[in-house]
Design a protein around this motif. Structure first.
Motif, mmCIF file in Angstrom:
data_model
loop_
_atom_site.group_PDB
_atom_site.id
_atom_site.type_symbol
_atom_site.label_atom_id
_atom_site.label_comp_id
_atom_site.label_asym_id
_atom_site.label_seq_id
_atom_site.Cartn_x
_atom_site.Cartn_y
_atom_site.Cartn_z
ATOM 1 N N GLN A 1 2.668 -3.535 7.497
ATOM 2 C CA GLN A 1 1.475 -4.380 7.505
ATOM 3 C C GLN A 1 0.277 -3.607 6.972
ATOM 4 O O GLN A 1 -0.567 -4.154 6.238
ATOM 5 N N ALA A 2 0.199 -2.326 7.301
ATOM 6 C CA ALA A 2 -0.902 -1.486 6.815
ATOM 7 C C ALA A 2 -0.858 -1.370 5.298
ATOM 8 O O ALA A 2 -1.895 -1.451 4.616
ATOM 9 N N ILE A 3 0.339 -1.159 4.754
ATOM 10 C CA ILE A 3 0.480 -1.067 3.297
ATOM 11 C C ILE A 3 0.037 -2.368 2.645
ATOM 12 O O ILE A 3 -0.668 -2.367 1.628
ATOM 13 N N ALA A 4 0.433 -3.499 3.248
ATOM 14 C CA ALA A 4 0.051 -4.804 2.704
ATOM 15 C C ALA A 4 -1.463 -4.984 2.706
ATOM 16 O O ALA A 4 -2.053 -5.432 1.717
ATOM 17 N N SER A 5 -2.108 -4.618 3.809
ATOM 18 C CA SER A 5 -3.557 -4.784 3.903
ATOM 19 C C SER A 5 -4.302 -3.814 2.987
ATOM 20 O O SER A 5 -5.312 -4.170 2.386
ATOM 21 N N LEU A 6 -3.799 -2.574 2.902
ATOM 22 C CA LEU A 6 -4.442 -1.587 2.033
ATOM 23 C C LEU A 6 -4.413 -2.028 0.571
ATOM 24 O O LEU A 6 -5.366 -1.800 -0.175
ATOM 25 N N SER A 7 -3.322 -2.635 0.177
ATOM 26 C CA SER A 7 -3.174 -3.027 -1.225
ATOM 27 C C SER A 7 -3.843 -4.360 -1.548
ATOM 28 O O SER A 7 -4.117 -4.658 -2.715
ATOM 29 N N ALA A 8 -4.131 -5.176 -0.514
ATOM 30 C CA ALA A 8 -4.648 -6.524 -0.754
ATOM 31 C C ALA A 8 -5.974 -6.525 -1.509
ATOM 32 O O ALA A 8 -6.154 -7.291 -2.465
ATOM 33 N N GLY A 9 -6.910 -5.666 -1.079
ATOM 34 C CA GLY A 9 -8.223 -5.641 -1.730
ATOM 35 C C GLY A 9 -8.138 -5.256 -3.185
ATOM 36 O O GLY A 9 -8.784 -5.859 -4.054
ATOM 37 N N TRP A 10 -7.316 -4.242 -3.481
ATOM 38 C CA TRP A 10 -7.173 -3.776 -4.864
ATOM 39 C C TRP A 10 -6.491 -4.834 -5.723
ATOM 40 O O TRP A 10 -6.923 -5.114 -6.849
ATOM 41 N N ILE A 11 -5.434 -5.460 -5.203
ATOM 42 C CA ILE A 11 -4.682 -6.437 -5.986
ATOM 43 C C ILE A 11 -5.512 -7.686 -6.263
ATOM 44 O O ILE A 11 -5.497 -8.226 -7.372
#
Length: 381
Positions: free
Chosen positions: A335-345
């Motif tokens: 979930q952390a990886i998903a949230s970390l990448s969400a803003g950039w994507i």
């Protein structure tokens, strides 16, 4: 349940205003959703230490210590915003992971207090607390926004009050008697437990449910408010509606599991996610955001409650802390990886690409559930 309602407000607060604080304080807009991601990263980082502390001092005392930690951290968050320090604010949000990781163990405490056949219902009832958090969190963030000269300082001061009340409620919690182990036996090796199809389904369903939900939810306020210029009140209601949809089905999810079985409720959760993505592909009007986020919440509930109910079927009582900790570590790390990448994507590739990236995860989960069901038929045969 009352304590969960109050503690659970931290998630909606950070999701609702974290991105806006990030846009205001971050050195670059692509870091805007970093505070939201840090909350989930913190949950993953603190998960194993928290589980070890709970196993050592007991659930009740461990919960009390975690709430005190959270109260101190709300003041740290308010101070970081007051001095306009983006990185200190990110650190403070990361530290909420200790409290959130502890609160995640509430569901196991609830399950252990009832017979196994009622475990799904126990989780559902506990998750109803999220409905209160869905209103409390965004409202305290919205109302407290202008309490002080610096915007959003009051939002986190308001959390201090809520956490203090939760400390009172947790005094009434009485943990079930601990299971005594014989000699040095601590259960099977982790490598043996994780080979079970039921364990794979439980951990994958919960992990995919949380990851897809967080990936889309984290980016929604930025997509709505920053990219498409919906006002703050509209964005708030979409997030609130999403969080309500995450927890409202808890009134009947446990009943659905008992009536239709774990497999069918998992399939229903995947279907809700698929329809959510379809609506997101169709358009980005207010109605599309609202309906997609509501379905996202329902899908998460079906997957998470069912996965939580399945997990105890894969371990013995003396193995519970080991497996519960491992399950939550994997789930919140992804979930952390998903949230970390969400803003950039969302900044680099846009809304449609974000939604497309979720499809393979849903297909993998579908195939694993089918594999689990076939393994059951082979065992029965």
């Amino acid at each position: 349940m009352c304590a969960q309602s109050l503690i659970g407000s931290i998630g909606p607060v950070v999701v609702f205003v974290g991105g806006f604080i990030g846009i205001k304080l971050a050195p670059d807009e692509k870091f805007a959703t970093l505070p939201i991601a840090f909350m989930i990263v913190g949950t993953a980082l603190f998960m194993l230490p928290v589980v070890k502390i709970l196993a050592s001092v007991g659930r009740k005392r461990g919960f009390q210590l975690a709430i005190l930690w959270g109260i101190a951290n709300t003041l740290f968050s308010a101070y970081a915003i007051y001095i306009q320090s983006f990185w200190l604010f990110c650190l403070s949000v990361l530290l909420y992971g200790g409290l959130i990781a502890s609160a995640q163990q509430f569901r196991f405490a609830a399950m252990e207090s009832v017979d196994e056949q009622h475990s799904g219902l126990a989780v559902s009832v506990l998750l109803i607390a999220g409905l209160f958090a869905a209103f409390l969190g965004p409202e305290i963030a919205f109302v407290g926004k202008d309490w002080f000269s610096t915007e959003y300082v009051g939002s986190f001061i308001g959390l201090t009050v809520l956490f203090s009340l939760s400390l009172i409620f947790i005094q009434f919690f009485n943990a079930p008697a601990a299971v005594k182990t014989v000699g040095r036996y601590q259960g099977r090796a982790l490598s043996e437990i994780i080979k079970q199809p039921i364990f794979v389904v439980a951990i994958l369903s919960g992990t995919v449910g949380f990851s897809v939900m967080s990936f889309i939810m984290t980016a929604t306020p930025i997509s709505m408010h920053v990219h498409h210029h919906f006002d703050l009140a509209e964005t708030k209601w979409v997030i609130q509606s999403h969080i309500i949809a995450m927890y409202l089905p808890s009134f009947f999810t446990g009943i659905l599991i008992r009536k239709f079985g774990h497999k069918n409720v998992l399939f229903a959760g995947l279907l809700a996610f698929l329809v959510c993505l379809t609506i997101g592909f169709i358009g980005q009007q207010y109605v599309h955001y609202w309906l997609a986020l509501v379905l996202l919440g329902i899908g998460w509930n079906f997957l998470f409650v069912t996965a939580t109910a399945l997990l105890p079927m894969s371990y013995k009582p003396e193995e519970k802390f080991k497996i519960q900790g491992f399950n939550d570590l994997i789930m919140f790390s992804c979930q952390a990886i998903a949230s970390l990448s969400a803003g950039w994507i969302i900044q680099q590739f846009g809304w449609t690409t974000m939604l497309s990236l979720c499809l393979p995860l849903l297909l993998i989960t579908l195939f694993v559930i089918i594999w689990w069901q076939r393994s059951l038929k082979i065992q029965e045969g």
